[in-house]
Motif scaffolding. Structure first.
Motif, PDB file in Angstrom:
ATOM      1  N   SER A 131       0.856  -1.297  -0.092  1.00  0.00           N
ATOM      2  CA  SER A 131       0.090  -0.031   0.009  1.00  0.00           C
ATOM      3  C   SER A 131       1.012   1.294   0.016  1.00  0.00           C
ATOM      4  N   THR A 132       0.336   2.420  -0.171  1.00  0.00           N
ATOM      5  CA  THR A 132       0.949   3.635  -0.321  1.00  0.00           C
ATOM      6  C   THR A 132       0.119   4.751   0.093  1.00  0.00           C
ATOM      7  N   ASP A 133       0.773   5.852   0.321  1.00  0.00           N
ATOM      8  CA  ASP A 133       0.083   7.392   0.578  1.00  0.00           C
ATOM      9  C   ASP A 133       0.191   8.065  -0.678  1.00  0.00           C
ATOM     10  N   VAL A 134      -0.905   8.698  -0.965  1.00  0.00           N
ATOM     11  CA  VAL A 134      -1.175   9.757  -2.144  1.00  0.00           C
ATOM     12  C   VAL A 134      -1.538  11.127  -1.544  1.00  0.00           C
ATOM     13  N   SER A 135      -0.632  12.092  -1.899  1.00  0.00           N
ATOM     14  CA  SER A 135      -0.962  13.399  -1.556  1.00  0.00           C
ATOM     15  C   SER A 135      -1.048  14.367  -2.783  1.00  0.00           C
ATOM     16  N   PHE A 136      -1.829  15.319  -2.500  1.00  0.00           N
ATOM     17  CA  PHE A 136      -2.216  16.066  -3.520  1.00  0.00           C
ATOM     18  C   PHE A 136      -2.711  17.609  -2.945  1.00  0.00           C
ATOM     19  N   THR A 137      -2.648  18.621  -3.772  1.00  0.00           N
ATOM     20  CA  THR A 137      -3.084  19.849  -3.220  1.00  0.00           C
ATOM     21  C   THR A 137      -4.190  19.998  -4.039  1.00  0.00           C
ATOM     22  N   VAL A 138      -5.282  20.884  -3.557  1.00  0.00           N
ATOM     23  CA  VAL A 138      -6.421  21.369  -3.839  1.00  0.00           C
ATOM     24  C   VAL A 138      -6.669  22.905  -3.631  1.00  0.00           C
ATOM     25  N   PRO A 139      -7.363  23.744  -4.252  1.00  0.00           N
ATOM     26  CA  PRO A 139      -7.592  24.990  -3.952  1.00  0.00           C
ATOM     27  C   PRO A 139      -8.146  24.895  -2.457  1.00  0.00           C
ATOM     28  N   ILE A 140      -7.968  25.678  -1.384  1.00  0.00           N
ATOM     29  CA  ILE A 140      -8.457  25.641   0.007  1.00  0.00           C
ATOM     30  C   ILE A 140      -9.881  25.662   0.149  1.00  0.00           C
ATOM     31  N   GLY A 141     -10.718  26.489  -0.852  1.00  0.00           N
ATOM     32  CA  GLY A 141     -12.016  26.365  -0.943  1.00  0.00           C
ATOM     33  C   GLY A 141     -12.862  25.091  -1.377  1.00  0.00           C
ATOM     34  N   ASP A 142     -11.800  24.213  -1.903  1.00  0.00           N
ATOM     35  CA  ASP A 142     -12.573  22.875  -2.293  1.00  0.00           C
ATOM     36  C   ASP A 142     -12.099  21.723  -1.011  1.00  0.00           C
ATOM     37  N   LEU A 143     -11.318  22.216   0.072  1.00  0.00           N
ATOM     38  CA  LEU A 143     -10.682  21.254   0.780  1.00  0.00           C
ATOM     39  C   LEU A 143     -12.084  20.611   1.518  1.00  0.00           C
ATOM     40  N   THR A 144     -12.863  21.187   2.167  1.00  0.00           N
ATOM     41  CA  THR A 144     -13.787  20.266   3.016  1.00  0.00           C
ATOM     42  C   THR A 144     -14.354  19.247   1.923  1.00  0.00           C
ATOM     43  N   LYS A 145     -14.847  19.638   0.945  1.00  0.00           N
ATOM     44  CA  LYS A 145     -15.659  18.754  -0.177  1.00  0.00           C
ATOM     45  C   LYS A 145     -14.813  17.550  -0.463  1.00  0.00           C
ATOM     46  N   THR A 146     -13.401  17.954  -0.868  1.00  0.00           N
ATOM     47  CA  THR A 146     -12.440  16.791  -1.223  1.00  0.00           C
ATOM     48  C   THR A 146     -12.364  16.072  -0.191  1.00  0.00           C
ATOM     49  N   LYS A 147     -11.998  16.356   1.065  1.00  0.00           N
ATOM     50  CA  LYS A 147     -11.856  15.569   2.341  1.00  0.00           C
ATOM     51  C   LYS A 147     -13.139  14.674   2.516  1.00  0.00           C
ATOM     52  N   SER A 148     -14.207  15.098   2.388  1.00  0.00           N
ATOM     53  CA  SER A 148     -15.303  13.958   2.588  1.00  0.00           C
ATOM     54  C   SER A 148     -15.450  13.111   1.504  1.00  0.00           C
ATOM     55  N   LEU A 149     -14.907  13.605   0.097  1.00  0.00           N
ATOM     56  CA  LEU A 149     -15.056  12.708  -1.060  1.00  0.00           C
ATOM     57  C   LEU A 149     -14.031  11.555  -0.773  1.00  0.00           C
ATOM     58  N   MET A 150     -12.816  11.888  -0.013  1.00  0.00           N
ATOM     59  CA  MET A 150     -11.849  11.022   0.072  1.00  0.00           C
ATOM     60  C   MET A 150     -11.914  10.018   1.168  1.00  0.00           C
ATOM     61  N   MET A 151     -12.860  10.479   2.004  1.00  0.00           N
ATOM     62  CA  MET A 151     -13.093   9.646   3.324  1.00  0.00           C
ATOM     63  C   MET A 151     -13.941   8.612   2.902  1.00  0.00           C
ATOM     64  N   ARG A 152     -15.132   8.958   1.909  1.00  0.00           N
ATOM     65  CA  ARG A 152     -15.875   7.977   1.404  1.00  0.00           C
ATOM     66  C   ARG A 152     -15.259   6.865   0.442  1.00  0.00           C
ATOM     67  N   PHE A 153     -14.092   7.527  -0.386  1.00  0.00           N
ATOM     68  CA  PHE A 153     -13.415   6.703  -1.262  1.00  0.00           C
ATOM     69  C   PHE A 153     -12.727   5.707  -0.492  1.00  0.00           C
ATOM     70  N   THR A 154     -11.792   5.979   0.403  1.00  0.00           N
ATOM     71  CA  THR A 154     -10.947   5.275   1.329  1.00  0.00           C
ATOM     72  C   THR A 154     -11.794   4.020   1.805  1.00  0.00           C
ATOM     73  N   LYS A 155     -13.009   4.481   2.499  1.00  0.00           N
ATOM     74  CA  LYS A 155     -13.737   3.476   3.088  1.00  0.00           C
ATOM     75  C   LYS A 155     -14.045   2.404   2.048  1.00  0.00           C
ATOM     76  N   LYS A 156     -14.475   2.786   0.644  1.00  0.00           N
ATOM     77  CA  LYS A 156     -14.724   1.760  -0.317  1.00  0.00           C
ATOM     78  C   LYS A 156     -13.768   1.000  -0.618  1.00  0.00           C
ATOM     79  N   ILE A 157     -12.596   1.413  -0.941  1.00  0.00           N
ATOM     80  CA  ILE A 157     -11.786   0.681  -1.276  1.00  0.00           C
ATOM     81  C   ILE A 157     -10.584   0.096  -0.420  1.00  0.00           C
ATOM     82  N   GLY A 158     -10.973   0.246   0.985  1.00  0.00           N
ATOM     83  CA  GLY A 158     -10.359  -0.323   1.948  1.00  0.00           C
ATOM     84  C   GLY A 158      -9.080   0.438   2.316  1.00  0.00           C
ATOM     85  N   GLY A 159      -8.897   1.720   2.355  1.00  0.00           N
ATOM     86  CA  GLY A 159      -7.699   2.387   2.538  1.00  0.00           C
ATOM     87  C   GLY A 159      -7.528   2.925   3.961  1.00  0.00           C
ATOM     88  N   GLY A 160      -6.661   3.830   4.120  1.00  0.00           N
ATOM     89  CA  GLY A 160      -6.416   4.374   5.499  1.00  0.00           C
ATOM     90  C   GLY A 160      -7.109   5.504   5.893  1.00  0.00           C
TER      91      GLY A 160
END
Ligand code: ASP
Ligand code: MG
Length: 403
Positions: free
Chosen positions: A302-331
């Motif tokens: 497994s690996t860690d993926v980091s990326f940057t987004v505009p600060i205004g999109d942070l909250t939305k991106t974070k919740s998208l990613m939380m749903r995503f990692t749950k789905k694929i069994g990430g951390g």
């Protein structure tokens, strides 16, 4: 009749005196016989104030309603400027984006222009009127109001220049043009006489705040020369063109700083083909644009993926990613707001070597650690800690002899 498009930014119409000043400037061109299409932004910080107002009601305002709200700012300045011009004894008429046929897609808060009919503008110009158009907005096929992303009045101006066949597009702002870097950080920064579309596009994308990046894309596509200049004096500003004068061709043209990004790290994602594709599709599907991406060395599959987004999109991106990692069994999903991007931009990079090394040296000399690096053909960016941002810009600016 030679048509000019003039766009006045928020600071140029921040109060009544400044609006009157703009009216005088516009009229002086009318007296010279030009047909004038004037695009205005909202007064001063109006857009920020409206966003703050919405935030007092909800963290997640429906984007359609956000556009309804934000578009009002430009209507105020538009009507007031028309009145100020009439006061000077000239005929003016104000229009919203919808009224002049600026059709957009349905991506609320960052809509794309699909088409501009411009009929009413042409009619009004024929009648000798000075046409004032609200910047930053259009309508969908269903007549819903959309906005074109922050700084979107620049895009309105450039797109209208194309639509009405204007020879000139002047962008009036509170600085005298495009500088080698932000003069508030480096007082020795120099005004550039000319800069290419490509360089300006990079600079705008990387944080230079003079012009909206998307507007430069459109200017480049249709080869519309832009003159960025101050609304407070008559000095010549900076020309943005296809090719800039070789005389001015230094290795790099500018140093930019962007403090409006945040970093997301998605931990422990399975290191196998297709995962990155899925991850970033999830984000792009939601209209969020990702910048610098770093994937760590794989450990135990497994690996860690980091990326940057505009600060205004942070909250939305974070919740998208939380749903995503749950789905694929990430951390876990981590966020870091303590980042800044410093970048250098210049077409000269294509033909000079050692540019990156020189930039990194400038950072090392000031003990600034680099977290992430990205490069394009004509730019290099480093993500560093916010507190080092200004120090880094000064050091790089001096290293490349831009002052
Ligand atoms: N008023 C809008 C903004 O502040 C559009 C613009 O100024 O160009 O983003
Ligand atoms: Mg503005």
């Amino acid at each position: 009749m030679k048509i000019i498009v003039q766009k006045f930014g928020g600071s140029s119409v921040a109060n009544v005196d400044r609006i009157k000043n703009v009216a005088r400037r516009v009229v002086s061109y009318k007296k010279k016989g030009f047909g004038l299409v004037v695009v205005v932004s909202a007064l001063g910080d109006t857009t920020d104030d409206l966003i703050a107002l919405a935030a007092q009601i909800t963290d997640t305002p429906p984007e359609r309603e956000m556009d309804m709200l934000l578009s009002t700012g430009e209507q105020i300045s538009c009507a007031l400027l028309a009145m100020a011009i009439e006061e000077l004894g000239f005929h003016a008429i104000s229009f919203t984006g919808g009224q002049v046929g600026i059709k957009t897609d349905m991506t609320h808060t960052k809509a794309k222009i699909i088409d501009i009919s411009g009929e009413r503008i042409k009619e009004a110009l024929k009648k000798g009127k000075i046409v004032i158009v609200t910047g930053f907005q259009g309508v969908t096929q269903d007549q819903d109001i959309t906005t074109l992303g922050r700084g979107g009045s620049d895009l309105t101006a450039v797109a209208l220049a194309k639509a009405v066949g204007a020879r000139n597009c002047e962008i009036y702002t509170d600085v005298e043009g495009v500088y080698t870097t932000d003069p508030r950080i480096v007082p020795q920064a120099k005004k550039l006489k000319q800069i290419t579309y490509d360089e300006m596009l990079e600079m705008a994308s990387l944080g230079a705040q003079v012009m909206q990046a998307r507007s430069i894309e459109v200017a480049k596509k249709f080869d519309i020369p832009i003159h960025v200049r101050s609304s407070f004096n008559l000095a010549e500003g900076t020309m943005i063109l296809k090719e800039a004068d070789k005389m001015e061709n230094f290795v790099i043209s500018g140093v930019t700083l962007n403090r409006n990004e945040a970093k997301i790290t998605v931990c422990d994602v399975p290191d196998k083909p297709g995962i990155a594709a899925k991850l970033f599709k999830e984000i792009s599907k939601n209209g969020i644009s990702v910048d610098t991406i770093v994937q760590n060395v794989s450990r135990k599959g497994s690996t860690d993926v980091s990326f940057t987004v505009p600060i205004g999109d942070l909250t939305k991106t974070k919740s998208l990613m939380m749903r995503f990692t749950k789905k694929i069994g990430g951390g876990r999903v981590l966020e870091n707001r303590d980042i800044a991007r410093v970048s250098i931009v210049g077409v000269g990079m294509k033909t000079h070597s050692g540019v990156a090394a020189r930039m990194f040296e400038a950072l090392a000399e000031k003990k600034v650690n680099i977290d992430m690096i990205t490069t394009s053909e004509i730019s290099i960016s480093c993500i560093i800690k916010k507190k080092f941002a200004e120090r880094a810009v000064r050091s790089i600016h001096a290293k490349f002899g831009l002052g």
